[in-house]
Design an enzyme around this catalytic site. Structure first.
Site, short mmCIF file in Angstrom:
data_model
loop_
_atom_site.label_atom_id
_atom_site.label_comp_id
_atom_site.label_asym_id
_atom_site.label_seq_id
_atom_site.Cartn_x
_atom_site.Cartn_y
_atom_site.Cartn_z
N HIS A 197 1.84 18.92 -7.88
CA HIS A 197 3.23 19.31 -8.14
C HIS A 197 4.17 18.12 -8.29
O HIS A 197 5.04 18.10 -9.17
CB HIS A 197 3.71 20.23 -7.01
N TYR A 237 6.67 27.76 -4.34
CA TYR A 237 7.61 28.79 -4.80
C TYR A 237 7.55 30.03 -3.92
O TYR A 237 8.47 30.84 -3.93
CB TYR A 237 7.29 29.25 -6.23
N ASP A 241 3.18 30.91 -14.71
CA ASP A 241 3.26 29.64 -13.96
C ASP A 241 3.86 29.89 -12.58
O ASP A 241 4.97 30.42 -12.47
CB ASP A 241 4.13 28.65 -14.73
N GLY A 281 4.87 30.18 -21.64
CA GLY A 281 4.53 30.71 -20.32
C GLY A 281 5.74 31.33 -19.65
O GLY A 281 6.89 31.10 -20.06
N LEU A 333 15.45 26.05 -20.30
CA LEU A 333 16.71 26.72 -20.60
C LEU A 333 17.85 26.17 -19.73
O LEU A 333 18.91 26.78 -19.63
CB LEU A 333 16.56 28.24 -20.40
N LYS A 354 0.11 25.14 -8.20
CA LYS A 354 0.30 23.71 -7.94
C LYS A 354 0.02 23.31 -6.49
O LYS A 354 0.39 24.05 -5.56
CB LYS A 354 1.74 23.31 -8.31
#
Length: 323
Positions: free
Chosen positions: A117, A55, A50, A20, A219, A84
């Protein structure tokens, strides 16, 4: 859902793409960057996006999807969207209102995956991170099972296809799984998961319950100043990871993502750079042998980049338990 990417079957029969594209925006990232990156991601071939109410990138996601549908590049059913439920909307009477705000932001009439969330409820109101006059987080007391019951109703109403959770530990998942009258199990648990925090115990637990683990910060996080300790190690600079990447003629990011895919994890990749967005999609084109997987397993140090300090002190703060 037509996609060149591989799919994973969820416990409710729906399918989620294994890779994703994440859309979290740190405060230091310019306002126009998320829309640009989401457009690039869809054009490159990502079919799993996502986002989250908190956000504040849902409108960008919606705009990108709408423009690609209008241009005939994809149909709604070709793209898998996750968003979320935020912590200030945990009270049962507020759950659907948060979902409806997200649907409006996204310009969609349903969401593929809607997840809680964090298991920590916060004081309802306009502030996403409510605090008192001393700057201390204003938390709330809500039974997570009561929140879950409304999530189930949202699924029954057709507003969402699948429902899941994020940042839950095994004890909190057990609470939902053992709830009397449970109608739907969570399909996933989205958690911080990377080479320095490989979540092997939580992964085994989730697999045993047919719950898919979804990895964020795969990452090593974007290192937003507000949430991440600037002295924490930079994952993609790890010498062992770089050595394995060099051996396979891949980037450290590609190897870090591939590691999770081979463990049965659905992984989120995020970047604002076009070359990296495209490069991260190439993780299905090589495989890591078991000896390299073992070497990478050895990098685990239980380091959490995003400990969510606003929830500390609450009985449902998830990261005090072992897993």
């Amino acid at each position: 859902m037509s996609s060149k990417q591989q799919l994973v079957k969820l416990n409710d029969g729906h399918f989620i793409p294994r890779l994703g594209f994440g859309t979290y925006k740190p405060e230091e990232v310019p306002e126009n960057k998320p829309l640009e990156a989401i457009n690039l991601a869809i054009e490159a071939g990502y079919r799993h996006i996502d986002t989250a109410y908190v956000y504040q990138t849902e409108k960008d996601v919606g705009q990108a999807i709408r423009s690609k549908i209008a241009a005939g590049l994809l149909k709604r059913e070709d793209i898998f969207v996750t968003t979320k439920l935020w912590c200030t909307f945990h009270r049962p009477e507020l759950v659907q209102s948060n979902l409806e705000k997200s649907l409006k932001n996204l310009q969609l009439d349903y969401i593929d995956l809607y997840i809680i969330h964090y298991p920590v409820p916060m004081k309802p109101g306009e502030d996403l991170f409510p605090v008192d006059e001393h700057g201390k987080a204003l938390l709330d007391t809500v039974d997570i099972c009561a929140t879950w019951e409304v999530m189930e109703k949202c699924k029954d109403a057709g507003l969402v296809k699948s429902i899941g959770v994020s940042n839950f530990n095994s004890r909190q998942l057990e609470k939902i799984l053992n709830k009397p009258g449970l109608k739907y199990k969570p399909v996933c648990n989205q958690v911080e998961c990377h080479l320095y925090l490989n979540q092997s115990k939580l992964l085994n637990y989730c697999m045993s319950k047919d719950i898919v683990l979804v990895a964020y910060c795969a990452l090593g996080s974007q290192r937003p100043k507000r949430w991440v300790d600037p002295s924490s190690p930079v994952l993609l600079n790890d010498p062992v990871l770089c050595e394995v990447a060099k051996k396979h003629k891949q980037s450290p990011a590609q190897v870090a993502l591939r590691y999770h895919l081979q463990r049965g994890i659905v992984v989120l990749a995020q970047s604002y750079k076009e070359n990296e967005i495209k490069e991260n999609l190439q993780v299905f084109e090589f495989e890591l042998p078991s000896e390299d997987m073992k070497i990478l397993d050895g990098l685990n140090r239980n380091l959490r980049y995003a400990p969510a300090p606003f929830g500390e002190g609450h009985q449902e703060y998830p990261f005090s338990d072992e897993f």
